[in-house]
Structure formats: C-alpha cells, structure tokens
Enzyme design. Structure first.
Site, short mmCIF file in Angstrom:
data_model
loop_
_atom_site.label_atom_id
_atom_site.label_comp_id
_atom_site.label_asym_id
_atom_site.label_seq_id
_atom_site.Cartn_x
_atom_site.Cartn_y
_atom_site.Cartn_z
N CYS A 138 -6.31 8.82 -23.44
CA CYS A 138 -7.61 8.28 -23.05
C CYS A 138 -8.67 9.37 -23.11
O CYS A 138 -9.82 9.11 -23.50
CB CYS A 138 -7.53 7.67 -21.66
SG CYS A 138 -9.07 6.86 -21.15
N GLU A 208 -4.54 2.41 -26.76
CA GLU A 208 -5.95 2.67 -27.06
C GLU A 208 -6.41 1.80 -28.23
O GLU A 208 -7.50 1.22 -28.19
CB GLU A 208 -6.17 4.15 -27.36
CG GLU A 208 -6.09 5.07 -26.14
CD GLU A 208 -7.19 4.78 -25.13
OE1 GLU A 208 -8.33 4.44 -25.56
OE2 GLU A 208 -6.92 4.87 -23.93
#
Length: 223
Positions: A138, A208
């Site tokens: 992240c 993601e």
C-alpha cells in the site's frame, strides 16, 4: 525505488502485477482525464473506509516490532494515514457533495472487506516479517504509481490533486523509511521466512490491483 536487499527481491516478485496496475483503465484514466467521475467517487469512498483498517494494521505492525524505533514510526504513520489522507479525501468529498455520514453508512465493497480482513489477520497472527510484507505494498505501489503518473500529468484538476499527493516527495520519504526498516528487519531471515514474507507481499499487491478494479467496475455486493 529499491533494487538491492530483500525489498529489491520483493519488488521483482510483483513486476507483472505492477505492470498490470499501470495498464489498468482506472489508472490510465487518471492521466488522460477519461476516468468517469462516478468511478473515482466510488474509489475515494472505499479508500476512506480502507484507511481506517490500514491504520489499525500499521499500529499492529508497530506493536509487533522488536524495535522501538519501528514502533514509533508505524504509530506516526498510522496517525498520518488518518490525518493526511483523510484531508485529501475530505477535499474530494466536498467536490462530490458527500457527507461524512454518507461515508460511514456506505458498506465496504467485497474486495475492500477481503483486503482489510487479510491485512488485519496477518498483522494480528502473522510473524513480524509477514506483517511487513503485508503492509508494504500500500505504501510502495502508491508511491511508484504516483511518481509514474506525475511524469504524465492530468488535464483533470481532481485527478492531478490525487497524483500530486502520492507522487510528491513527502509521501516518498515515508516509503523510503519503511523500505529501509524492512531490509534491516528481514536481513537474517531463513528461506522459509523469506518465502512467507514474499507471499504476504504478493497477496496484498494483488489486492492493490483488485482495489482499483473495484473502483472501475463500481463493485458492490451482488445480493
């Protein structure tokens, strides 16, 4: 950003995933301005919900660390994830006319719930090196995407604001600190431990891509 050490190995393990992220129509739409606003709106609301649990995962990473410096750093980053990125989200909420109450009442999309549930499980039950592997994408992928898109720019002021935040030096400094910590903490791992950390890193990297795809498809619960 990192080619040496264990983090270099981690990045090489997701080169295909990262290429797929850069080629995703959501990401391409940020720079050419073609991304429909309703898809960005969906993404921003879900991202605000995501950050609540990501901040908890960062706090757990600090608690799990044997290094007091890492404890302080992750706690500061947890606060920053809430303060800095919430400020960005609130600016988007104003643009879209979204209230905090609307955000709170919005259910997490399936991908968002799966991603945060995995993060919190690893942060609570995994070994420390697995926790680092899970929280790193992240940070790192957003920084790399931000820098790549910063070179292209965007004709849309809304999307340019997003790009400037993640492509900027302030965010990149945070990422470099986490990369350095990860290389130090993982320097003595045995092959099985390296494999476990890599698996966590690859898994959240896949999430993601799925997160941006969630925004693109306006993902919700089918029933």
């Amino acid at each position: 950003m990192s080619e040496a050490g264990f983090t270099g190995e981690l990045w090489r393990s997701i080169e295909g995933i990262y290429a797929a992220i850069l080629d995703h129509p959501f990401i391409r739409g940020l720079t050419d301005g073609s991304l429909p606003r309703d898809r960005f709106r969906h993404y921003v609301v879900q991202d605000a919900l995501y950050l609540r649990d990501y901040a908890r995962a960062l706090s757990l990473a600090g608690v799990r660390s044997p290094d007091e410096g890492a404890l302080v750093m992750f706690d500061e980053h947890a606060v920053g994830a809430i303060k800095v990125e919430r400020s960005l989200h609130e600016s988007f909420f104003r643009d879209f006319g979204i209230t905090e109450e609307e955000v709170r009442r919005t259910p997490m999309a399936p991908t968002n719930l799966a991603y945060t549930s995995y993060l919190l499980r690893v942060a609570s039950l995994g070994d420390y090196h697995e926790v680092l592997g899970a929280v790193l994408p992240c940070y790192w992928i957003y920084a790399e995407v931000g820098r790549a898109l910063l070179e292209r720019g965007s004709p849309d002021e809304l999307y340019a604001r997003w790009i400037d935040t993640y492509g900027g030096e302030e965010f990149n400094e945070l990422v470099r600190a986490v990369l350095e910590l990860t290389d130090r903490a993982c320097a003595g791992l045995n092959p099985d431990q390296r494999a476990a950390a890599t698996e966590a890193f690859v898994t959240t990297s896949r999430y993601e891509w799925m997160f941006w795809n969630m925004g693109w498809t306006l993902e919700g619960w089918p029933v």
